[in-house]
Design an enzyme around this catalytic site. Structure first.
Site, PDB file in Angstrom:
ATOM      1  N   LYS A 201       0.859  -1.176   0.000  1.00  0.00           N
ATOM      2  CA  LYS A 201       0.000   0.000   0.000  1.00  0.00           C
ATOM      3  C   LYS A 201       0.896   1.226   0.000  1.00  0.00           C
ATOM      4  O   LYS A 201       1.894   1.287   0.742  1.00  0.00           O
ATOM      5  CB  LYS A 201      -0.880  -0.009   1.250  1.00  0.00           C
ATOM      6  CG  LYS A 201      -1.779   1.199   1.397  1.00  0.00           C
ATOM      7  CD  LYS A 201      -2.942   1.167   0.436  1.00  0.00           C
ATOM      8  CE  LYS A 201      -3.912   2.325   0.674  1.00  0.00           C
ATOM      9  NZ  LYS A 201      -4.994   2.354  -0.320  1.00  0.00           N
ATOM     10  N   ARG A 292      24.243  -1.772   6.266  1.00  0.00           N
ATOM     11  CA  ARG A 292      25.513  -1.096   5.967  1.00  0.00           C
ATOM     12  C   ARG A 292      25.523   0.255   6.650  1.00  0.00           C
ATOM     13  O   ARG A 292      24.524   0.672   7.244  1.00  0.00           O
ATOM     14  CB  ARG A 292      25.656  -0.900   4.456  1.00  0.00           C
ATOM     15  CG  ARG A 292      24.441  -0.172   3.865  1.00  0.00           C
ATOM     16  CD  ARG A 292      24.627   0.236   2.439  1.00  0.00           C
ATOM     17  NE  ARG A 292      23.390   0.656   1.794  1.00  0.00           N
ATOM     18  CZ  ARG A 292      22.808   1.841   1.939  1.00  0.00           C
ATOM     19  NH1 ARG A 292      23.349   2.755   2.735  1.00  0.00           N
ATOM     20  NH2 ARG A 292      21.685   2.132   1.311  1.00  0.00           N
TER      21      ARG A 292
END
Length: 447
Positions: A201, A292
């Site tokens: 959505k 990361r």
């Protein structure tokens, strides 16, 4: 501690990591492509190894050459920075097989969280709030059409292996779905060699809020607060700040607890980011996890006083975090602007070329993360970001004023940049008042 670390990256993040290593007494190895031989990170490192031609696939994405350079130089660990191989689970696995420490999470965790459809399912099982959408990937256009009808428009199509705003299409009505599905799959295949898609959505006009986490190898997980990354252009972040104007202490605590819960659900280790969308009602939803270091990590460093790169290295060396959640405090306000070699007034056209003059701003609370220098030639081969300008103030208004002043002082000649456009953002009434969301640049500047 490690004696030597190889940095498998380039540009400002490679310079940032080299500086942290030097302060820790760790020798560094830079890798570079042929076109990057005169780059700043090459000159700052203790050693440098050429790993291939200019194209990323032949150099910064060439696992064999990077591993060979690591073995050749005797480096014990690899820091991948962001981009390139930083979220490549195969690379992390190869490092492990070669007895090289990968400064980041385990390959298995990276594989789980790098696949957005799989990550979503893991979060559902961990009872982390997620955006309503498809469980798993879309196996056909017919499946996509059926699920879009079930979820209700607008929907957003996303590349399952994606990142950096690629392979994403927002669909407002059924008539747009087929073309969006086909173009997103094509873009995903080109960008990630993987055209698997999933769908959610589309939360209209949300704030994009991410939480920085640190997790050691001994079970301790903490968060370092939030960053507001809502000022974006086509899903690419432009300006980031910490803390967010919409996050109360109570909401920060609740979202922080969920971020830690998400990390623990996959036994996460090292630095990572849990990204959320916050809607107009203050409800928040897990969007994805970045396994990361983030481009915008300096704003968190400014308001917490914690060097995230150094913490990454310590965790990778199996040290315990020397802080608990209660030790993490937030002070002041920080803003980051991404300086890109591009012309915003000509469709954000890239502007590689030779720097004839660069004058960097300074002063109390001003930080520059950059690989720019006079005479440096920006190659056309890589991302257009050439610097990050980060400022700190006791208040948000002070930080805005300081950033405005610093942008005015920032001179780059020989190429075109987005510095003037960034100044317009900082001067915008809605930005100053905190009245913005992810559609801010599109609405205010028609980009």
């Amino acid at each position: 501690m490690f004696n030597k670390i190889l940095i498998a990256n380039r540009g400002e993040i490679a310079v940032r990591i080299i500086r942290a290593c030097r302060e820790m007494g760790i020798a560094t190895v830079a890798v570079y492509s042929e076109i990057d031989k005169d780059s700043l990170h090459v000159n700052l490192a203790d050693e440098a190894v050429c790993i291939g031609p200019a194209k990323s696939k032949d150099s910064y994405l060439n696992m064999e050459n990077i591993i060979s350079a690591t073995v050749l130089t005797g480096a014990q660990a690899i820091h991948p920075g962001f981009g390139f191989l930083s979220e490549n689970s195969k690379f992390a696995e190869v490092c492990s097989e070669c007895n090289i420490t990968f400064i980041g999470p385990d390959a298995e965790v990276m594989s789980k969280m790098g696949n957005k459809a799989r990550a979503r399912q893991i979060m559902i099982e961990a009872e982390v709030p997620v955006i309503p959408g498809v469980d798993g990937v879309l196996d056909s256009y017919q499946h996509t059409e059926k699920e879009a009808d079930r979820i209700g428009y607008p929907v957003i199509l996303k590349a399952s292996a994606g990142g950096g705003g690629r392979g994403i299409r927002i669909v407002h009505k059924k008539e747009e779905l087929k073309k969006a599905y086909e173009t997103a799959k094509t873009e995903a295949k080109v960008s990630f060699n993987d055209d698997a898609m999933y769908m959610e959505k589309f939360i209209e006009n949300p704030r994009h809020i991410e939480f920085q986490i640190l997790a050691d190898n001994h079970g301790t997980v903490i968060h370092l607060g939030e960053r507001d990354c809502s000022v974006q252009r086509r899903n690419q972040k432009v300006v980031e700040e910490a803390p967010s104007t919409i996050i109360s202490d109570d909401l920060r605590n609740r979202m922080g607890e969920v971020a830690i819960k998400a990390a623990k659900a996959v036994a996460y280790k090292n630095a990572g980011t849990i990204e959320f969308l916050v809607d107009k009602n203050g409800d928040f939803y897990f969007m994805e996890m970045n396994t990361r270091i983030q481009v915008e990590h300096p704003v968190t460093e400014f308001i917490t006083g914690i060097d995230i790169i150094k913490e990454q290295i310590k965790i990778a060396f199996n040290e315990e975090l020397n802080m608990s959640q209660n030790d993490v405090t937030f002070k002041g306000h920080a803003i980051e602007c991404r300086i890109n070699a591009e012309n915003p007034y000509k469709g954000f056209r890239p502007s590689p070329g030779k720097i004839s003059l660069v004058l960097l701003p300074g002063g109390n609370g001003v930080r520059i993360d950059s690989a720019l220098y006079n005479g440096y030639k920006i190659p056309p081969t890589y991302d257009s970001m050439v610097a990050k300008l980060i400022v700190y103030g006791d208040s948000r208004i002070e930080a805005i004023n300081k950033m405005t002043r610093a942008l005015e002082e920032f001179v780059v000649e020989g190429i075109e940049t987005n510095i003037e456009f960034l100044g317009e953002i900082l001067d915008n009434e809605n930005f100053v008042s905190g009245n913005f969301d992810t559609s801010f640049i599109a609405k205010e500047f028609n980009y």
